[in-house]
Scaffold this active site. Structure first.
Site, short mmCIF file in Angstrom:
data_model
loop_
_atom_site.label_atom_id
_atom_site.label_comp_id
_atom_site.label_asym_id
_atom_site.label_seq_id
_atom_site.Cartn_x
_atom_site.Cartn_y
_atom_site.Cartn_z
N CYS A 121 0.85 -1.18 0.00
CA CYS A 121 0.00 0.00 0.00
C CYS A 121 0.89 1.23 0.00
O CYS A 121 2.11 1.13 0.14
CB CYS A 121 -0.94 -0.01 1.20
SG CYS A 121 -2.34 1.12 1.03
N CYS A 123 -0.20 4.25 1.83
CA CYS A 123 -0.64 5.24 2.83
C CYS A 123 0.45 5.61 3.82
O CYS A 123 0.49 6.76 4.30
CB CYS A 123 -1.90 4.76 3.54
SG CYS A 123 -1.72 3.18 4.41
N LYS A 196 -12.37 -5.13 3.19
CA LYS A 196 -11.77 -4.20 4.15
C LYS A 196 -12.74 -3.04 4.37
O LYS A 196 -13.00 -2.24 3.47
CB LYS A 196 -10.43 -3.69 3.63
CG LYS A 196 -9.71 -2.76 4.59
CD LYS A 196 -8.37 -2.34 3.99
CE LYS A 196 -7.61 -1.41 4.92
NZ LYS A 196 -6.31 -0.99 4.34
N ARG A 218 -11.21 7.51 4.18
CA ARG A 218 -11.00 6.48 3.15
C ARG A 218 -12.30 5.80 2.74
O ARG A 218 -12.29 4.69 2.21
CB ARG A 218 -9.98 5.46 3.65
CG ARG A 218 -8.60 6.07 3.87
CD ARG A 218 -7.60 5.11 4.45
NE ARG A 218 -6.30 5.77 4.60
CZ ARG A 218 -5.42 5.51 5.55
NH1 ARG A 218 -5.69 4.59 6.47
NH2 ARG A 218 -4.27 6.16 5.62
N LYS A 249 -11.28 -7.73 7.16
CA LYS A 249 -10.73 -6.78 8.12
C LYS A 249 -11.77 -5.70 8.40
O LYS A 249 -12.28 -5.10 7.44
CB LYS A 249 -9.46 -6.16 7.55
CG LYS A 249 -8.78 -5.14 8.45
CD LYS A 249 -7.55 -4.54 7.78
CE LYS A 249 -6.90 -3.52 8.69
NZ LYS A 249 -5.73 -2.87 8.06
#
Length: 325
Positions: A121, A123, A196, A218, A249
């Site tokens: 990722c 982020c 997610k 997000r 998740k």
């Protein structure tokens, strides 16, 4: 009383050994994946204030940490990186000398049998804290995919056994699969963060990974916690695109999703026991309100019972010790 007719279920609960004999769900150390936060610099072992017992580690502390895990019987780690420098496009995520890439090389040199899962990722590496390239205040899906592919290839080159994309961009699994295959890494599996949710349970992680969004949230790319059927569409897409593992998740608030994903898809299923779930238990235990060991073992066993094959958890070291008793 002689004329009463009923089933005597208590016969199979009469002792510790009897209960163990008929136990339907088993939690084992092999089920656990331990998240690690690696940071640039030297002699850094900084405890995360909201996650007691979890540390940001520099590479000079990493081998000792890995040896402890191996000694406990933990076979898998999930790596998150914290760079010194961030920019708009997360350059350090796909730099061949990035912090995760260096950690992967070190682990493969020192403890080669340990399974390394690389979080894929942007982020933690972007100055704005979002999981891709920003256009007009939002993440641009397809341009972001190009950078995630570069990140996955760089991690595979460094020795990642499994690539775990967590960005929730549309098409991220197929883009990474094609990218890995074209780069000669067709043997590297993808552990997709397929389901997610845009959860409130991620707060402590954002402190640990130093990746909180600098504006907005997000919710345009992570899932609405109210949605159930959408989870199956996401998982179906990832299976069709080449995912080898599916992640749900968070875990505790989404047991129904774990169960239904397991029932619908024939792929190893991973539950992520996230930072907020960890922090709440730790806080209650430190206040003497709960029995931490029994609570954690019950929670993780319930994730297995719901259908999880593997569990990503910050409790992994504690659980490995408790299971050896």
């Amino acid at each position: 009383m002689k004329n009463l007719s009923f089933n005597r279920h208590r016969k199979l609960r009469s002792s510790t050994n009897m209960r163990a004999l008929v136990r339907e769900t088993q939690l084992a150390t092999d089920d656990l994946i331990y998240p690690i936060f690696v940071v640039e610099g030297t002699n850094i072992k900084k405890e995360v204030s909201s996650m007691p017992g979890v540390f940001q580690l520099s590479l000079d502390h990493l081998t000792e940490e890995m040896q402890e895990l191996v000694g406990l019987g933990i076979r898998s780690v999930l790596l998150f990186g914290i760079p010194k420098e961030k920019d708009e496009v997360g350059t350090q995520a796909y730099c061949d000398t990035g912090i995760v890439q260096e950690a992967l090389r070190q682990i493969k040199r020192d403890v080669p049998d340990l399974i390394t899962v690389a979080d894929t990722c942007l982020c933690e590496y972007t100055s704005h804290g979002h999981c891709g390239v920003i256009h007009d205040g939002d993440v641009h899906n397809d341009q972001s995919l190009e950078l995630h592919v570069q990140t996955a290839i760089s991690q595979a080159k460094a020795g990642a056994d499994i690539i775990a994309p967590s960005n929730m961009m549309d098409g991220f699994v197929t883009a990474i699969r094609y990218g890995l295959d074209d780069a000669g890494f067709d043997h590297v599996p993808i552990m997709s963060y397929s389901v997610k949710y845009a959860s409130s349970h991620y707060g402590p992680f954002r402190e640990a990974a130093e990746g909180a969004p600098q504006f907005g949230d997000r919710k345009t790319y992570q899932m609405d916690p109210a949605n159930r059927l959408e989870a199956f569409r996401e998982a179906q897409s990832d299976i069709e695109e080449g995912a080898d593992f599916l992640i749900v998740k968070p875990a505790l608030s989404y047991m129904d999703i774990i169960r239904e994903v397991k029932d619908r898809f024939n792929a190893p299923l991973v539950a992520y026991n996230v930072s907020g779930e960890y922090a709440m238990v730790k806080a209650a235990a430190q206040n003497g309100w709960i029995d931490e060991e029994n609570i954690v073992l019950e929670q993780l066993t319930s994730m297995k019972r719901a259908g999880a094959d593997l569990i990503i958890t910050y409790f992994a070291k504690d659980v490995a010790k408790w299971l050896k008793k």
